[in-house]
Design a protein around this motif. Structure first.
Motif, PDB file in Angstrom:
ATOM      1  N   ALA A   3      24.218  36.786   0.261  1.00  0.00           N
ATOM      2  CA  ALA A   3      25.371  37.681   0.281  1.00  0.00           C
ATOM      3  C   ALA A   3      26.247  37.443  -0.945  1.00  0.00           C
ATOM      4  O   ALA A   3      26.347  36.310  -1.435  1.00  0.00           O
ATOM      5  N   TYR A   4      26.869  38.495  -1.441  1.00  0.00           N
ATOM      6  CA  TYR A   4      27.793  38.414  -2.577  1.00  0.00           C
ATOM      7  C   TYR A   4      29.165  38.924  -2.149  1.00  0.00           C
ATOM      8  O   TYR A   4      29.292  39.782  -1.272  1.00  0.00           O
ATOM      9  N   LEU A   5      30.173  38.418  -2.813  1.00  0.00           N
ATOM     10  CA  LEU A   5      31.533  38.950  -2.736  1.00  0.00           C
ATOM     11  C   LEU A   5      32.115  38.802  -4.125  1.00  0.00           C
ATOM     12  O   LEU A   5      32.039  37.725  -4.727  1.00  0.00           O
ATOM     13  N   ASN A  12      34.682  43.935  -2.849  1.00  0.00           N
ATOM     14  CA  ASN A  12      33.328  44.488  -2.891  1.00  0.00           C
ATOM     15  C   ASN A  12      32.308  43.484  -2.382  1.00  0.00           C
ATOM     16  O   ASN A  12      32.181  42.387  -2.907  1.00  0.00           O
ATOM     17  N   ARG A  13      31.574  43.894  -1.356  1.00  0.00           N
ATOM     18  CA  ARG A  13      30.501  43.075  -0.796  1.00  0.00           C
ATOM     19  C   ARG A  13      29.166  43.809  -0.828  1.00  0.00           C
ATOM     20  O   ARG A  13      28.171  43.287  -0.343  1.00  0.00           O
ATOM     21  N   SER A  14      29.129  45.019  -1.394  1.00  0.00           N
ATOM     22  CA  SER A  14      27.899  45.807  -1.254  1.00  0.00           C
ATOM     23  C   SER A  14      27.376  46.485  -2.516  1.00  0.00           C
ATOM     24  O   SER A  14      26.209  46.857  -2.555  1.00  0.00           O
ATOM     25  N   CYS A  60      29.903  43.430 -10.734  1.00  0.00           N
ATOM     26  CA  CYS A  60      30.490  44.116  -9.594  1.00  0.00           C
ATOM     27  C   CYS A  60      30.429  45.616  -9.837  1.00  0.00           C
ATOM     28  O   CYS A  60      30.846  46.100 -10.897  1.00  0.00           O
ATOM     29  N   ALA A  76      31.315  34.560  -1.641  1.00  0.00           N
ATOM     30  CA  ALA A  76      30.924  35.131  -0.345  1.00  0.00           C
ATOM     31  C   ALA A  76      30.800  34.030   0.714  1.00  0.00           C
ATOM     32  O   ALA A  76      31.235  34.221   1.859  1.00  0.00           O
ATOM     33  N   LYS A  80      33.350  34.164   4.373  1.00  0.00           N
ATOM     34  CA  LYS A  80      32.375  34.823   5.248  1.00  0.00           C
ATOM     35  C   LYS A  80      33.024  35.862   6.148  1.00  0.00           C
ATOM     36  O   LYS A  80      34.178  35.700   6.567  1.00  0.00           O
TER      37      LYS A  80
END
Length: 82
Positions: A3-5, A12-14, A60, A76, A80
């Motif tokens: 997972a990224y943040l 933005n996580r997606s 990003c 991320a 969490k």
């Protein structure tokens, strides 16, 4: 995959751009910029240091920040989703 943040915009996580880095070791003419030699892996001369950076970077898709993949993954992990 992990997972990224984004550590920049923090929302933005997606949406991300993965930038795969493929270093090319070259020697160039200092006056013209023409490539005079290209070295294969393990064939560098004594005065040429091998690339030691990351294999990939992440951008990003929201704010445009470009960092090492580990920065996005660590942020991320530290933040969490419940």
């Amino acid at each position: 995959m992990t997972a990224y943040l984004c550590p920049g915009c923090k929302t933005n996580r997606s949406r991300f751009n993965i930038i795969e880095q493929r270093p090319r070791s070259i020697k160039m003419d200092p006056r013209t910029g023409e490539v005079t030699s290209e070295y294969q892996e393990g064939e560098l001369d004594a005065f040429h240091t091998a690339y030691k950076g990351p294999d990939k970077k992440v951008q990003c898709g929201a704010c445009g920040l470009i960092e090492d993949e580990k920065s996005f993954a660590a942020y991320a992990e530290h933040n969490k989703l419940s």
